[in-house]
Design a protein around this motif. Structure first.
Motif, PDB file in Angstrom:
ATOM      1  N   ARG A  43       0.879  -1.122  -0.039  1.00  7.48           N
ATOM      2  CA  ARG A  43       0.032  -0.097   0.096  1.00  7.48           C
ATOM      3  C   ARG A  43       0.767   1.102   0.244  1.00  7.48           C
ATOM      4  O   ARG A  43       0.624   2.271  -0.773  1.00  7.48           O
ATOM      5  N   SER A  47       1.227   4.024  -3.153  1.00  2.00           N
ATOM      6  CA  SER A  47       0.596   5.523  -2.959  1.00  2.00           C
ATOM      7  C   SER A  47       2.110   6.191  -3.309  1.00  2.00           C
ATOM      8  O   SER A  47       1.673   7.302  -3.838  1.00  2.00           O
ATOM      9  N   GLN A 119      -2.163  -4.046  -4.074  1.00  2.00           N
ATOM     10  CA  GLN A 119      -2.552  -2.686  -3.670  1.00  2.00           C
ATOM     11  C   GLN A 119      -2.681  -1.921  -4.973  1.00  2.00           C
ATOM     12  O   GLN A 119      -1.683  -1.827  -5.396  1.00  2.00           O
ATOM     13  N   ARG A 121      -3.624   2.068  -6.761  1.00  2.00           N
ATOM     14  CA  ARG A 121      -3.721   3.423  -6.650  1.00  2.00           C
ATOM     15  C   ARG A 121      -3.982   3.996  -8.066  1.00  2.00           C
ATOM     16  O   ARG A 121      -3.375   3.553  -9.073  1.00  2.00           O
ATOM     17  N   THR A 132      -3.799   3.039 -13.778  1.00  2.00           N
ATOM     18  CA  THR A 132      -3.783   2.438 -12.408  1.00  2.00           C
ATOM     19  C   THR A 132      -2.613   1.891 -12.205  1.00  2.00           C
ATOM     20  O   THR A 132      -2.035   1.130 -13.008  1.00  2.00           O
TER      21      THR A 132
END
Length: 663
Positions: A43, A47, A119, A121, A132
């Motif tokens: 994650r 990010s 994950q 973002r 993405t």
């Protein structure tokens, strides 16, 4: 299989289960922790990478792929995929597992799976979404760490199991020797010393070889112990009688009284109640008596109290009684009579006897008794009886009079008949003081005579139980407990604060009662004076603080000081229950009272009692000389009203309940 072997096997299985469970729980906890860490790593990386790729300087395809490649080359991620929203080709990087050796055995990775998810973002160009980014962390490092941890934990578990096995073997050998040596020796010693043990059944043959010797010893001791059983029973009965007696007075003690009362209540037929009354009387000044007399003298005085009360009770042979001493200062008398008149008559005779046994104290004055009388048939069990007695005694101690506080019906303090204990009272009152649980209830009063009239409101303190919605406890129920627990001054100060707030919003006069315990508190008067000085003069001038006539007699100096200081602040003071304490007449000139109030039995019986009429004349004459108004409540009939009206006394008219807020 022997008993010890069965015990060893069962314990070993339990220990094995515990160790296996510990291993499983530790493995699962570590697996879940590593899964969360991998997801957090993915994650954070997603990010960060999305933020870098969204910068204006990184919008071209080559730069984006360079950023993805740089992150992937760190070796911490299994797969990174960038999927553009346009028709551009998806850019992805993934570790080739076929060319790398696995960090852990295949069976372990198949058994323990780290379910970390990729994950994702969004990558933007300003406000426009351009693609993405998906990041999945490499779980091989986590699996390798988990494998090493499991290996170490398994080694510790196996080591603990080996140690336990060795310990269990040593323990069984020691216990087998100790069982034969110690238990048999103890049983033989018990039988030889005629210990108080009884075996009322034949010894049972055991199926375990370890207990054969123990069974033989018990069988041999049984016959010898049986011969002494009758003597032991007699001795036990004698000891029980001694345990049920107070060592100083020779009266029954608390344990005997409570058990006897419980036994009597339980023996009643279904639906029936115990027909009897209970008198509890407490010596309020026992500590002062201990200071005035020696210990031997105090013990002799307590013994005399028990003897004299027993002699007084024996004069009523038609009333079966049980007299007991509950503790140092409390005595109790159970009177097995359903007649309240007979119970009151006997209780009054006991009170008269105890009055003759008062002790002169060093501080001056005589020792005081407090009396509480209840109908035991109104309560269902012993605990409610004792709670009701204690609450009635609180009322007797706070009322100020020397008479018996008789409670004919259960006091409905809360939802149940059981009066709260001291601990419950303390919690209720403390919470009320801390969380604004005290309010005032207001009642409009109208007094008049042939020449004038007086209109005002009288306030009563109410405790709101926050734990029971809508439960309100009036002051006459909780203030006795507050006085015993030392909260009375705080409650009265809160009441004065509420009264001043009410007077600020209302133009009428307001009367508020003050308890004797508060008046005797060291800082109460000075605090009240500060509150009155802080309030507007127009508000203070309409406040009247009312004290009991018994307070004027018992705490004369403190009450006089309080009255003078309050009047100097601009408020007024009044005196109530003068008819119950006529000796307060000699102190009237020492305090600036604005009115006197009479009522109750004194007013109800004044028409037919020459003595009451003479006392009434003295009250009126003293009040006129001091320019004090006299108010009368509880006027029973027109004849009494005419008598009082001729003397210029203000009579109470019908009361109207008020519901003003407490401010």
């Amino acid at each position: 299989m022997s008993l010890l072997k069965q015990l060893l096997l069962s314990v070993t299985l339990v220990v094995a289960g515990i160790l296996a469970g510990t291993l499983f729980v530790s493995l699962d906890t570590a697996r879940q922790y590593l899964t969360d860490e991998l997801e957090a790593q993915s994650r954070n990386a997603a990010s960060t990478l999305a933020l870098l790729m969204s910068q204006p300087s990184n919008q071209d395809r080559a730069t984006r792929e360079l950023l993805v490649t740089a992150l992937f080359d760190s070796g911490q991620f299994e797969e990174i995929v960038f999927t553009p929203t346009s028709n551009e080709e998806t850019f992805s990087l993934e570790i080739d597992r076929t060319t790398q050796p696995k960090a852990v055995p295949a069976w372990f990775s198949g058994l323990v799976t780290l379910e970390a998810k990729a994950q994702m973002r969004e990558v933007t160009d300003g406000w426009q979404r351009i693609g993405t980014i998906s990041v999945m962390a490499d779980d091989q490092y986590a699996l390798q760490s988990l494998w090493q941890s499991v290996f170490r934990l398994l080694f510790v578990v196996l080591g603990a199991g080996v140690i336990w096995a060795l310990f269990a073997i040593v323990l069984v050998r020691w216990f087998r020797r100790a069982l034969k040596r110690e238990i048999t020796t103890q049983l033989n010693a018990i039988s030889n010393s005629n210990a108080p043990t009884s075996i009322s059944h034949e010894p049972v043959e055991t199926h375990f070889s370890e207990l054969h010797d123990v069974s033989d010893a018990i069988g041999q001791a049984r016959e010898r112990i049986k011969a002494t059983q009758a003597e032991l029973d007699s001795r036990i009965e004698s000891l029980e009688l001694e345990l049920n007696r107070d060592p100083i007075t020779g009266l029954a003690n608390r344990k005997y009284f409570v058990n006897d009362l419980r036994r009597r209540m339980e023996r009643q037929p279904r639906g029936a109640v115990l027909e009897g009354h209970i008198l509890l009387f407490r010596q309020r000044d026992l500590a002062a008596i201990n200071r005035a007399l020696s210990r031997v003298q105090v013990d002799e005085w307590l013994k005399t109290v028990g003897q004299r009360v027993q002699a007084a009770v024996s004069q009523f042979p038609d009333i079966p009684c049980v007299l007991a001493r509950l503790n140092g200062s409390d005595f109790v008398l159970l009177m097995l009579t359903p007649s309240s008149l007979d119970a009151i008559r006997l209780a009054q005779h006991v009170r008269k006897t105890l009055t003759q046994l008062q002790v002169t104290l060093r501080e001056g004055g005589a020792s005081r008794w407090a009396y509480a009388l209840i109908d035991a048939g109104q309560y269902g069990d012993v605990s409610t009886v004792l709670s009701a007695l204690d609450h009635a005694l609180m009322r007797a101690e706070s009322s100020g009079h020397k008479d018996i506080e008789y409670v004919a019906q259960p006091m409905q303090v809360m939802e149940s008949k059981t009066a709260p204990s001291e601990t419950e009272w303390s919690e209720l009152i403390r919470q009320a003081l801390e969380h604004d649980g005290l309010v005032l209830s207001y009642k409009h009063r109208h007094y008049h005579n042939d020449l004038d009239e007086i209109q005002r409101y009288e306030a009563l303190l109410i405790l709101l139980d926050r734990n029971r919605e809508g439960a309100a406890i009036p002051g006459f129920l909780f203030m006795p407990a507050a006085q015993r627990l030392g909260y009375s001054s705080q409650c009265d100060l809160k009441a004065i604060q509420l009264a001043l707030a009410w007077l600020t919003d209302n133009p009428e006069d307001l009367v508020l009662r003050i308890s004797l315990a508060s008046l005797l508190h060291g800082k109460f008067t000075s605090t009240v004076v500060e509150m009155l000085h802080a309030a507007p003069a127009s508000v203070v001038s309409r406040l009247c603080l009312e004290v009991d006539a018994f307070a004027l007699v018992s705490g004369s100096a403190e009450v006089q000081t309080f009255c003078r200081d309050v009047v100097e602040c601009g408020a007024k003071v009044g005196l109530r229950n003068l008819g119950d304490q006529p000796e307060a007449l000699i102190y009237l000139h020492q305090a600036p009272f604005s009115y006197l109030k009479i009522g109750g039995d004194f007013v109800a019986g004044v028409l037919g009692s020459p003595g009451s009429q003479n006392l009434l004349g003295a009250v009126i004459q003293t009040a006129r000389k001091l320019k004090i108004s006299v108010l009368a409540d509880d006027v029973p009939d027109q004849g009494t009203a005419n008598l009082l009206m001729r003397q210029g006394i203000y009579l109470a008219r019908s009361e109207q309940e008020g519901s003003e807020p407490s401010g």
